[in-house]
Write a protein that holds these residues in place. Sequence first.
Motif, PDB file in Angstrom:
ATOM      1  N   VAL A 164       0.837  -1.210   0.000  1.00  0.00           N
ATOM      2  CA  VAL A 164       0.000   0.000   0.000  1.00  0.00           C
ATOM      3  C   VAL A 164       0.869   1.257   0.000  1.00  0.00           C
ATOM      4  CG1 VAL A 164      -1.465   1.364   1.525  1.00  0.00           C
ATOM      5  CG2 VAL A 164      -2.112  -0.960   0.957  1.00  0.00           C
ATOM      6  N   LEU A 165       1.920   1.272   0.799  1.00  0.00           N
ATOM      7  CA  LEU A 165       2.801   2.439   0.831  1.00  0.00           C
ATOM      8  C   LEU A 165       3.471   2.645  -0.523  1.00  0.00           C
ATOM      9  CD1 LEU A 165       4.557   2.335   4.322  1.00  0.00           C
ATOM     10  CD2 LEU A 165       2.629   3.725   3.578  1.00  0.00           C
ATOM     11  N   ALA A 166       3.910   1.539  -1.157  1.00  0.00           N
ATOM     12  CA  ALA A 166       4.526   1.644  -2.479  1.00  0.00           C
ATOM     13  C   ALA A 166       3.512   2.154  -3.502  1.00  0.00           C
ATOM     14  CB  ALA A 166       5.085   0.290  -2.908  1.00  0.00           C
ATOM     15  N   GLN A 167       2.284   1.650  -3.418  1.00  0.00           N
ATOM     16  CA  GLN A 167       1.248   2.074  -4.367  1.00  0.00           C
ATOM     17  C   GLN A 167       0.965   3.572  -4.214  1.00  0.00           C
ATOM     18  OE1 GLN A 167      -2.148   3.216  -4.322  1.00  0.00           O
ATOM     19  NE2 GLN A 167      -1.956   3.153  -6.551  1.00  0.00           N
ATOM     20  N   LEU A 168       0.849   4.024  -2.984  1.00  0.00           N
ATOM     21  CA  LEU A 168       0.594   5.434  -2.732  1.00  0.00           C
ATOM     22  C   LEU A 168       1.755   6.294  -3.233  1.00  0.00           C
ATOM     23  CD1 LEU A 168      -1.357   7.471  -1.411  1.00  0.00           C
ATOM     24  CD2 LEU A 168      -0.141   7.103   0.737  1.00  0.00           C
ATOM     25  N   LEU A 169       2.965   5.813  -3.021  1.00  0.00           N
ATOM     26  CA  LEU A 169       4.152   6.545  -3.472  1.00  0.00           C
ATOM     27  C   LEU A 169       4.163   6.696  -4.991  1.00  0.00           C
ATOM     28  CD1 LEU A 169       6.950   7.796  -2.909  1.00  0.00           C
ATOM     29  CD2 LEU A 169       7.904   5.495  -3.074  1.00  0.00           C
ATOM     30  N   PHE A 170       3.838   5.624  -5.716  1.00  0.00           N
ATOM     31  CA  PHE A 170       3.860   5.688  -7.176  1.00  0.00           C
ATOM     32  C   PHE A 170       2.691   6.520  -7.729  1.00  0.00           C
ATOM     33  CE2 PHE A 170       6.586   1.836  -6.804  1.00  0.00           C
ATOM     34  CZ  PHE A 170       7.671   2.344  -7.498  1.00  0.00           C
ATOM     35  N   THR A 171       1.577   6.553  -7.004  1.00  0.00           N
ATOM     36  CA  THR A 171       0.480   7.436  -7.416  1.00  0.00           C
ATOM     37  C   THR A 171       0.903   8.893  -7.284  1.00  0.00           C
ATOM     38  OG1 THR A 171      -1.205   5.819  -6.745  1.00  0.00           O
ATOM     39  CG2 THR A 171      -1.913   8.104  -6.969  1.00  0.00           C
ATOM     40  N   LEU A 172       1.548   9.231  -6.171  1.00  0.00           N
ATOM     41  CA  LEU A 172       2.046  10.593  -5.983  1.00  0.00           C
ATOM     42  C   LEU A 172       3.140  10.924  -6.997  1.00  0.00           C
ATOM     43  CD1 LEU A 172       2.144  10.749  -2.079  1.00  0.00           C
ATOM     44  CD2 LEU A 172       0.505  11.849  -3.606  1.00  0.00           C
ATOM     45  N   ARG A 173       3.947   9.939  -7.338  1.00  0.00           N
ATOM     46  CA  ARG A 173       4.981  10.157  -8.352  1.00  0.00           C
ATOM     47  C   ARG A 173       4.345  10.449  -9.711  1.00  0.00           C
ATOM     48  NH1 ARG A 173       8.000   7.028 -12.015  1.00  0.00           N
ATOM     49  NH2 ARG A 173      10.168   7.731 -12.257  1.00  0.00           N
ATOM     50  N   GLY A 174       3.264   9.717 -10.034  1.00  0.00           N
ATOM     51  CA  GLY A 174       2.548   9.986 -11.267  1.00  0.00           C
ATOM     52  C   GLY A 174       1.967  11.393 -11.279  1.00  0.00           C
ATOM     53  N   PHE A 175       1.457  11.823 -10.119  1.00  0.00           N
ATOM     54  CA  PHE A 175       0.940  13.195 -10.010  1.00  0.00           C
ATOM     55  C   PHE A 175       2.053  14.219 -10.248  1.00  0.00           C
ATOM     56  CE2 PHE A 175       1.407  16.431  -6.653  1.00  0.00           C
ATOM     57  CZ  PHE A 175       0.580  17.410  -7.177  1.00  0.00           C
ATOM     58  N   ALA A 176       3.224  13.959  -9.679  1.00  0.00           N
ATOM     59  CA  ALA A 176       4.340  14.906  -9.809  1.00  0.00           C
ATOM     60  C   ALA A 176       4.790  15.063 -11.254  1.00  0.00           C
ATOM     61  CB  ALA A 176       5.509  14.450  -8.937  1.00  0.00           C
ATOM     62  N   HIS A 177       4.571  14.035 -12.080  1.00  0.00           N
ATOM     63  CA  HIS A 177       4.986  14.075 -13.480  1.00  0.00           C
ATOM     64  C   HIS A 177       3.838  14.472 -14.416  1.00  0.00           C
ATOM     65  CE1 HIS A 177       8.369  11.746 -11.808  1.00  0.00           C
ATOM     66  NE2 HIS A 177       9.044  12.176 -12.855  1.00  0.00           N
ATOM     67  N   THR A 178       2.689  14.854 -13.844  1.00  0.00           N
ATOM     68  CA  THR A 178       1.565  15.278 -14.677  1.00  0.00           C
ATOM     69  C   THR A 178       1.794  16.705 -15.164  1.00  0.00           C
ATOM     70  OG1 THR A 178       0.024  13.863 -13.452  1.00  0.00           O
ATOM     71  CG2 THR A 178      -0.929  15.655 -14.746  1.00  0.00           C
ATOM     72  N   PRO A 179       1.867  16.934 -16.472  1.00  0.00           N
ATOM     73  CA  PRO A 179       2.181  18.280 -16.971  1.00  0.00           C
ATOM     74  C   PRO A 179       1.004  19.256 -16.910  1.00  0.00           C
ATOM     75  CG  PRO A 179       1.859  16.775 -18.817  1.00  0.00           C
ATOM     76  CD  PRO A 179       1.767  15.949 -17.563  1.00  0.00           C
ATOM     77  N   ASP A 180      -0.216  18.741 -16.960  1.00  0.00           N
ATOM     78  CA  ASP A 180      -1.403  19.596 -17.000  1.00  0.00           C
ATOM     79  C   ASP A 180      -1.638  20.226 -15.622  1.00  0.00           C
ATOM     80  OD1 ASP A 180      -4.111  20.565 -16.930  1.00  0.00           O
ATOM     81  OD2 ASP A 180      -4.504  19.405 -18.745  1.00  0.00           O
ATOM     82  N   ARG A 181      -1.544  21.574 -15.545  1.00  0.00           N
ATOM     83  CA  ARG A 181      -1.680  22.264 -14.260  1.00  0.00           C
ATOM     84  C   ARG A 181      -3.078  22.093 -13.676  1.00  0.00           C
ATOM     85  NH1 ARG A 181      -3.284  27.338 -12.286  1.00  0.00           N
ATOM     86  NH2 ARG A 181      -2.108  27.999 -10.425  1.00  0.00           N
ATOM     87  N   ALA A 182      -4.113  22.159 -14.519  1.00  0.00           N
ATOM     88  CA  ALA A 182      -5.485  22.004 -14.034  1.00  0.00           C
ATOM     89  C   ALA A 182      -5.694  20.629 -13.419  1.00  0.00           C
ATOM     90  CB  ALA A 182      -6.472  22.233 -15.177  1.00  0.00           C
ATOM     91  N   GLN A 183      -5.120  19.613 -14.043  1.00  0.00           N
ATOM     92  CA  GLN A 183      -5.259  18.258 -13.516  1.00  0.00           C
ATOM     93  C   GLN A 183      -4.480  18.096 -12.219  1.00  0.00           C
ATOM     94  OE1 GLN A 183      -5.427  15.120 -16.434  1.00  0.00           O
ATOM     95  NE2 GLN A 183      -4.236  13.749 -15.140  1.00  0.00           N
ATOM     96  N   ARG A 184      -3.341  18.770 -12.111  1.00  0.00           N
ATOM     97  CA  ARG A 184      -2.557  18.716 -10.874  1.00  0.00           C
ATOM     98  C   ARG A 184      -3.324  19.362  -9.723  1.00  0.00           C
ATOM     99  NH1 ARG A 184       3.038  18.220 -11.152  1.00  0.00           N
ATOM    100  NH2 ARG A 184       3.309  19.939  -9.684  1.00  0.00           N
ATOM    101  N   LEU A 185      -3.955  20.511  -9.993  1.00  0.00           N
ATOM    102  CA  LEU A 185      -4.737  21.180  -8.961  1.00  0.00           C
ATOM    103  C   LEU A 185      -5.918  20.326  -8.518  1.00  0.00           C
ATOM    104  CD1 LEU A 185      -4.798  24.870 -10.286  1.00  0.00           C
ATOM    105  CD2 LEU A 185      -3.463  23.959  -8.385  1.00  0.00           C
ATOM    106  N   LEU A 186      -6.567  19.692  -9.490  1.00  0.00           N
ATOM    107  CA  LEU A 186      -7.696  18.826  -9.153  1.00  0.00           C
ATOM    108  C   LEU A 186      -7.237  17.642  -8.313  1.00  0.00           C
ATOM    109  CD1 LEU A 186     -10.642  17.951  -9.425  1.00  0.00           C
ATOM    110  CD2 LEU A 186     -10.027  16.808 -11.564  1.00  0.00           C
ATOM    111  N   PHE A 187      -6.087  17.070  -8.651  1.00  0.00           N
ATOM    112  CA  PHE A 187      -5.557  15.929  -7.896  1.00  0.00           C
ATOM    113  C   PHE A 187      -5.372  16.309  -6.425  1.00  0.00           C
ATOM    114  CE2 PHE A 187      -2.380  13.247  -6.024  1.00  0.00           C
ATOM    115  CZ  PHE A 187      -2.565  11.995  -6.598  1.00  0.00           C
ATOM    116  N   ILE A 188      -4.716  17.426  -6.186  1.00  0.00           N
ATOM    117  CA  ILE A 188      -4.482  17.856  -4.809  1.00  0.00           C
ATOM    118  C   ILE A 188      -5.801  18.167  -4.111  1.00  0.00           C
ATOM    119  CG2 ILE A 188      -3.514  19.697  -3.376  1.00  0.00           C
ATOM    120  CD1 ILE A 188      -1.452  17.745  -4.256  1.00  0.00           C
TER     121      ILE A 188
END
Length: 429
Positions: free
Chosen positions: A345-369
Amino acid sequence: MRNATPPNHRSFLRSMQVLLTVVLLIKLAGFFTWSDSVVFTQIFKTISRVGMTMAAYALYRRVLHRGAVGSFRWQHSLAPLFYGAYLLLGAASVMWSTAPGYSLLQLLMDVESFVFAYYFVKCFLLLNTFFPGSNLRLHRVLATAAWILIVGFLVGMVVAPDVFYRFTHGGEEARLGGFLMNPNELGMLCGVCVACLLPDLLRRHQSLLTVLKILPVVYALVLTGSRSSLIGLLLVALFYLWNSGNARLRLAGIAAVLLAVPVVVQTVFIKQGGVSEVMSLTGRLPFWEALLTEGLPQEPLLGFGFMRIAYTDYFQSTHTYAAQMTHNTFIQVLMNLGLVGFGLVLAQLLFTLRGFAHTPDRAQRLLFIGLFIPLLINSVTEFGIFGQTNYGILFYQFLILLVSLQVNPRLTAPERLFLQRRRPELAVA
């Protein structure tokens, strides 16, 4: 691709927006307990969950039939991969679960929810890629569906207060939610709804209407008495204000939050039991201590089975209350899948956050947070994203797919030919 939406697609997009909203609304309604009748509740939950998953697939096929190409690729694919590993471990745990039937049921509901999220998110990806000018956005559909449910509770508390209110602290405190939904979970839905409405407010898209939508949702959240959800709402509001780019709006919003804090603390946080109740997180801290010191050593590696926290239906300790779940999604995983599941679970959460960090779309990043904040806070004190089945899991699955799934920009020759025949107005590179 052109930015204007061809006239022959406008009615299609309008109908898709309505259908997607209705499907999600019914899907979310399936997590509520609408009747005292066990038979009715089981039938409604089955139809609303499985039926809406089938409906999501049907809508996906409708988008394909309209001329989109269902070609996708995984980016940051370790996030869904580790989520799949978590579900596979849950499936394996049925063999040693202290209640195999219950574990299997919880697992099937999580898998079904992920299938729904998969096709639901794919609909939006295709619509936004192959229908230029489309105004369909996941956060707007989610906000509308959640808003209708929340307003329904506000109406219900006037029409049938005994049903829509839950009385706690010896009947001295009434919390919106009743026995239809845990008030803390309803509070989390309010926070998610506001998080999905704020982007349009900051973009000044129908600002007055958006404010009018936000007001009853905030009122409903206060009526739930959910402290954690209120904290989440304040953090989300501050986050969006800080990223608004408007210095005056930022200062005014922060000042308003600071002025509201004393009132909120006095009326919501300090309840019966006073400061001591707040400091113990309403008894959760000693309960967590008992789980980790008495329960976990019994089955440390692989746990008691998916969504099981003890050999019996309730974990009981001499110095704490008895409960079926831990009120913390990470301790829940520790108890039902042990240290092995906790690591996954910790690894899964880490890779989800890593995917968020590499998301180029600013609107999608704001929505994620904006979505992740109330989900994470809820996960610390309630069912959470890895707990017993709830719509928080569905929202988290949305986030996994949003950062991992992408329409493939490189179409095969047959796919390119299909697109040129069905959608000649699109310029295919």
